[in-house]
Design an enzyme around this catalytic site. Structure first.
Site, PDB file in Angstrom:
ATOM      1  N   ALA A 191      50.389 -22.644   7.038  1.00  0.00           N
ATOM      2  CA  ALA A 191      49.566 -22.953   5.982  1.00  0.00           C
ATOM      3  C   ALA A 191      49.803 -22.229   4.863  1.00  0.00           C
ATOM      4  O   ALA A 191      50.158 -20.800   4.665  1.00  0.00           O
ATOM      5  CB  ALA A 191      48.384 -22.797   7.137  1.00  0.00           C
ATOM      6  N   GLU A 200      40.191 -13.234  17.323  1.00  0.00           N
ATOM      7  CA  GLU A 200      41.451 -14.031  17.162  1.00  0.00           C
ATOM      8  C   GLU A 200      43.159 -12.731  16.907  1.00  0.00           C
ATOM      9  O   GLU A 200      43.662 -12.681  16.881  1.00  0.00           O
ATOM     10  CB  GLU A 200      41.401 -14.905  16.281  1.00  0.00           C
ATOM     11  CG  GLU A 200      40.913 -16.400  17.188  1.00  0.00           C
ATOM     12  CD  GLU A 200      40.108 -17.271  16.274  1.00  0.00           C
ATOM     13  OE1 GLU A 200      39.708 -18.312  16.855  1.00  0.00           O
ATOM     14  OE2 GLU A 200      40.000 -17.297  15.394  1.00  0.00           O
ATOM     15  N   LEU A 230      33.974 -11.961  10.562  1.00  0.00           N
ATOM     16  CA  LEU A 230      33.100 -10.227  11.658  1.00  0.00           C
ATOM     17  C   LEU A 230      31.744 -10.581  12.032  1.00  0.00           C
ATOM     18  O   LEU A 230      30.822  -9.710  12.325  1.00  0.00           O
ATOM     19  CB  LEU A 230      33.520  -9.293  10.654  1.00  0.00           C
ATOM     20  CG  LEU A 230      35.105  -9.259  10.076  1.00  0.00           C
ATOM     21  CD1 LEU A 230      34.614  -8.417   8.946  1.00  0.00           C
ATOM     22  CD2 LEU A 230      36.046  -8.405  10.955  1.00  0.00           C
ATOM     23  N   GLY A 231      31.531 -11.679  12.541  1.00  0.00           N
ATOM     24  CA  GLY A 231      30.303 -12.122  12.552  1.00  0.00           C
ATOM     25  C   GLY A 231      29.149 -11.618  11.581  1.00  0.00           C
ATOM     26  O   GLY A 231      28.890 -11.698  10.628  1.00  0.00           O
ATOM     27  N   ASP A 255      21.713 -18.464  18.143  1.00  0.00           N
ATOM     28  CA  ASP A 255      22.833 -19.612  18.745  1.00  0.00           C
ATOM     29  C   ASP A 255      24.319 -19.425  17.948  1.00  0.00           C
ATOM     30  O   ASP A 255      24.615 -20.232  16.375  1.00  0.00           O
ATOM     31  CB  ASP A 255      22.682 -20.703  19.481  1.00  0.00           C
ATOM     32  CG  ASP A 255      24.416 -22.053  19.587  1.00  0.00           C
ATOM     33  OD1 ASP A 255      25.295 -21.255  19.402  1.00  0.00           O
ATOM     34  OD2 ASP A 255      23.938 -23.413  19.493  1.00  0.00           O
ATOM     35  N   GLY A 258      29.203 -22.702  16.398  1.00  0.00           N
ATOM     36  CA  GLY A 258      29.572 -23.250  14.311  1.00  0.00           C
ATOM     37  C   GLY A 258      29.693 -22.221  13.501  1.00  0.00           C
ATOM     38  O   GLY A 258      29.789 -23.099  12.858  1.00  0.00           O
ATOM     39  N   ALA A 259      29.693 -20.916  13.853  1.00  0.00           N
ATOM     40  CA  ALA A 259      29.528 -19.804  12.188  1.00  0.00           C
ATOM     41  C   ALA A 259      30.346 -20.697  11.371  1.00  0.00           C
ATOM     42  O   ALA A 259      30.713 -20.544  10.545  1.00  0.00           O
ATOM     43  CB  ALA A 259      28.672 -18.907  13.133  1.00  0.00           C
TER      44      ALA A 259
HETATM   45  P1  ADP Z   1      33.496 -17.829  14.596  1.00  0.00           P
HETATM   46  O1  ADP Z   1      32.466 -18.750  14.616  1.00  0.00           O
HETATM   47  O2  ADP Z   1      34.709 -18.312  14.355  1.00  0.00           O
HETATM   48  O3  ADP Z   1      33.538 -16.510  15.762  1.00  0.00           O
HETATM   49  P2  ADP Z   1      31.693 -15.935  12.895  1.00  0.00           P
HETATM   50  O4  ADP Z   1      30.983 -15.548  14.286  1.00  0.00           O
HETATM   51  O5  ADP Z   1      32.443 -14.729  12.736  1.00  0.00           O
HETATM   52  O6  ADP Z   1      32.853 -17.238  13.286  1.00  0.00           O
HETATM   53  O7  ADP Z   1      31.021 -16.072  11.577  1.00  0.00           O
HETATM   54  C1  ADP Z   1      31.821 -17.168  10.486  1.00  0.00           C
HETATM   55  C2  ADP Z   1      30.567 -16.487   9.306  1.00  0.00           C
HETATM   56  O8  ADP Z   1      29.180 -16.543   9.800  1.00  0.00           O
HETATM   57  C3  ADP Z   1      30.414 -14.459   9.415  1.00  0.00           C
HETATM   58  O9  ADP Z   1      31.833 -14.745   8.755  1.00  0.00           O
HETATM   59  C4  ADP Z   1      29.185 -14.135   8.905  1.00  0.00           C
HETATM   60  O10 ADP Z   1      29.550 -15.024   7.685  1.00  0.00           O
HETATM   61  C5  ADP Z   1      28.838 -15.597   9.780  1.00  0.00           C
HETATM   62  N1  ADP Z   1      27.851 -15.885  10.746  1.00  0.00           N
HETATM   63  C6  ADP Z   1      28.284 -15.025  12.109  1.00  0.00           C
HETATM   64  N2  ADP Z   1      27.566 -14.613  12.713  1.00  0.00           N
HETATM   65  C7  ADP Z   1      26.271 -14.010  12.297  1.00  0.00           C
HETATM   66  C8  ADP Z   1      24.902 -13.223  12.340  1.00  0.00           C
HETATM   67  N3  ADP Z   1      24.600 -12.707  14.011  1.00  0.00           N
HETATM   68  N4  ADP Z   1      24.115 -13.048  11.526  1.00  0.00           N
HETATM   69  C9  ADP Z   1      24.592 -12.910   9.826  1.00  0.00           C
HETATM   70  N5  ADP Z   1      25.735 -13.785   9.721  1.00  0.00           N
HETATM   71  C10 ADP Z   1      26.413 -14.673  11.123  1.00  0.00           C
END
Ligand code: ADP
Length: 320
Positions: A191, A200, A230-231, A255, A258-259
């Site tokens: 990649a 992960e 990092l969410g 929810d 898909g983020a």
């Molecule tokens: P995955 O779905 O692969 O676990 P994440 O949950 O880290 O990925 O989400 C990907 C991106 O989406 C994060 O880097 C962040 O920018 C945004 N995001 C995810 N959750 C939140 C949240 N609770 N509040 C704000 N942004 C979020």
């Protein structure tokens, strides 16, 4: 902006999502039937942002399979790379939404049609026309889709595509943790761009610390960009020459499904026609801010595909 073709390879399925959080699907008063599957989500994330995308994978020749292909088409994603299996059924996922918005999955994969894609069925002409080839998730787990995955990846790379990988670890689908880790890392060095979540990173490094040293331990010499999402804490980025982080946007998450796919779709849409962004930290941070906003918006609505934003929505969050 985002006019080169992004081909997303892998599975598409239907998520059955409870209408309330904190209980299992069986205990919920109702459920939504949400189309999903990480690679399909990425393809639609791209087209919703104005980019050009095709999905490559296999669906059941059943009502769910045709419904999913229709959703891709309605969203402007090319379905020329889709095959329909005459025997197996379309994959299904039964989701539990935890109180904090995180989700847990149970799968119908018995085997499902997505796992039965064969190398000889691939639309190689489509794959070779990709500027970016994105993959990840379940296609590594079993044959014949594993061989199809390898062949598609090599064909795209040989034709000059940027390869983008998101492992999308779904542990319950693997025979063992060790096998998951080994297989995921076995294609690591193919990649150009890799995105992992914090979970992960911990899994792959077998190290509970989420820091630069642990992320760097996943670096390989062919890699151009490594991202750790990092969410609600945003993301970190690593390149040959620099690394840093970009904060998340504050939103009320209902929810998070898909983020990560939304984040990846946004990133790929922005770099598909100008890969030099990866080498320019200021421009990369701008793109990752856009991708974070895209991910954040996706958490504010139930389901993955229905929650993927348009560019106008993302820009209005970015500009405040
Ligand atoms: P995955 O779905 O692969 O676990 P994440 O949950 O880290 O990925 O989400 C990907 C991106 O989406 C994060 O880097 C962040 O920018 C945004 N995001 C995810 N959750 C939140 C949240 N609770 N509040 C704000 N942004 C979020």
């Amino acid at each position: 902006n985002g006019k080169g073709l992004i081909v997303s390879f892998g599975e598409m399925l239907i998520d059955f999502v409870p209408t309330v959080s904190g209980v299992s699907l069986a205990e919920a008063p109702g459920f939504l039937k949400a189309p999903g599957g990480a690679p399909a989500n990425v393809a639609i994330a791209v087209t919703r942002l104005g980019g050009k995308a095709a999905f490559v994978g296999k669906l059941g020749d059943d009502e769910f399979g045709h419904m999913l292909a229709g959703i891709l088409r309605d969203n402007g994603v090319s379905t020329r790379g889709i095959n329909f299996d005459q025997g197996a059924r379309t994959a299904l996922a039964f989701v539990t939404l935890k109180a904090d918005g995180e989700r847990e999955f149970m799968f119908y994969r018995n085997p499902s049609a997505d796992m039965l894609l064969r190398p000889d069925e691939l639309n190689l002409e489509l794959i070779k026309s990709a500027k970016v080839f994105h993959y990840g998730s379940i296609s590594l787990i079993v044959e014949p889709c594993r061989s199809a995955h390898m062949k598609a990846m090599e064909a795209a790379k040989d034709a000059g595509a940027l390869l983008s990988y998101d492992p999308n670890l779904r542990l319950p689908l693997w025979p063992s943790e060790d096998e998951a880790r080994e297989q995921i890392l076995s294609i690591w060095d193919k990649a150009d761009v890799i995105k992992v979540s914090d979970v992960e990173l911990v899994f792959l490094t077998k190290n509970d610390k989420i820091d630069d040293a642990s992320a760097m331990s996943l670096w390989h010499p062919n890699l151009k960009l490594l991202l750790v999402t990092l969410g609600e804490n945003g993301c970190r980025y690593y390149t040959k020459n620099f690394h840093g982080s970009v904060d998340a946007f504050h939103v009320k998450a209902v929810d998070t499904t898909g983020a990560g796919d939304s984040f990846v779709g946004a990133l790929l849409t922005k770099i598909v026609d100008d890969q030099s962004i990866i080498e320019d930290e200021a421009r990369l941070k701008e793109v990752l801010t856009f991708a974070n906003a895209c991910g954040a918006i996706t958490t504010t609505k139930k389901g993955a595909i229905p929650a993927l934003p348009t560019e106008t929505e993302v820009l209005s969050l970015v500009r405040g």
